[in-house]
Design a protein around this motif. Structure first.
Motif: not given
Length: 307
Positions: A79-87, A95-111
């Motif tokens: 997930l990091r490689d797919a969504v968490e890069r400077t590029r 406004a359309t960035a909230a994909t399932d992958e983005v939300r899933e990756y963010a959820s690990y941190y939120a937990r």
């Protein structure tokens, strides 16, 4: 939660350590590295214990995931490689960035944040991961009150710091921290700092501080930061601060600068060695590459006026 952002070697660890001394705050270190360096590699926590042997992090893992063994680190890395890069920042800022992958990756941190807050009893947890792309990801996390402190330091001082050889104590000196050339550092300094300006334009509360100004009056700086975090202070809460040093307790930073292991007296003084030690050609190069943002942040471009 409070996210400390900026480019590395800008003073985020120092700010985190001081904030972590305040009541109601719990400093977690650079959570972005928790998955590999701690869960996988079992490096040392800021308290000195191995991650697996730290009672604080063991309780966090139990509460967040019913044990760290249940965390799929490979999935997080994917997930990091797919969504968490400077590029990816332009896309994350849309406004359309909230994909399932983005939300899933963010959820690990939120937990992790929620569990750490419960275990510590803190009203505000601090993640000093710095990564601008991660901050953009976290704005899409459900039920996360994200507040960002953007820490800026003169790009020439940052560039000089990245050229120095620094051992990583958590690996018992076997490894060294990453080094960058001044030119590479200048490009990254521009990219990461500009990204936090974009984050502010997307409605995320962002409070910018300059490393140099913060160290000139850390007491006033902490009062302003606590106010931004929504945690009022009383004078006695700053008793750990002295004229030129702070008295620190052991913390539980998961990863980050070697300063996270400091217990007791920590000197509070600006590191301006770059003014004398960074070659003039490199100063001019970094100044040229970073000139627009340096001016925007209030830094003079005339090196002689800074000496």
């Amino acid at each position: 939660m409070l996210f400390l952002g900026g480019f590395g070697r800008s003073g985020t660890t120092l700010v985190e350590r001081l904030l972590g001394e305040l009541p109601g705050m719990c400093a977690l270190g650079e959570v972005v590295h928790l998955w590999q360096r701690d869960i996988r590699d079992d490096e040392r926590c800021g308290c000195g214990a191995r991650f697996s042997g730290c009672a604080f992090w063991r309780r966090v893992g139990d509460l967040a995931f019913n044990g760290w063994a249940n965390v799929d680190v490979d999935r997080i890395h994917t997930l990091r490689d797919a969504v968490e890069r400077t590029r990816h920042i332009p896309r994350l800022a849309s406004a359309t960035a909230a994909t399932d992958e983005v939300r899933e990756y963010a959820s690990y941190y939120a937990r992790v944040y929620a569990a750490a807050a419960e275990v510590s009893g803190a009203r505000m947890v601090i993640d000093s991961s710095k990564h601008s792309a991660l901050a953009h990801v976290l704005r899409w996390a459900d039920d996360l009150d994200l507040r960002v402190v953007h820490v800026v330091r003169d790009a020439r001082g940052v560039a000089y710091s990245w050229t120095k050889t620094v051992s990583r104590p958590e690996t018992d000196g076997a490894d060294q921290m990453t080094r960058y050339s001044p030119g590479r550092s200048a490009v990254l300094w521009n990219a990461h700092n500009a990204a936090f300006g974009l984050l502010a334009r997307r409605g995320v509360p962002v409070y910018r501080i300059r490393y140099e100004e913060f160290l000139a009056d850390p007491r006033a700086g902490l009062i302003r930061l606590a106010d931004f975090a929504g945690l009022p202070l009383h004078p006695e809460h700053l008793d750990f601060l002295r004229t030129e040093h702070a008295d620190l307790r052991a913390g539980h930073s998961a990863a980050g600068n070697p300063m996270r292991f400091t217990v007791g007296r920590l000197a509070l003084r600006r590191d301006d060695a770059w003014v004398r030690a960074l070659p003039s050609t490199q100063r001019r190069l970094v100044g040229a590459v970073c000139g627009p943002l340096l001016r925007a942040y209030g830094y003079p471009l005339n090196i002689a006026s800074e000496a």
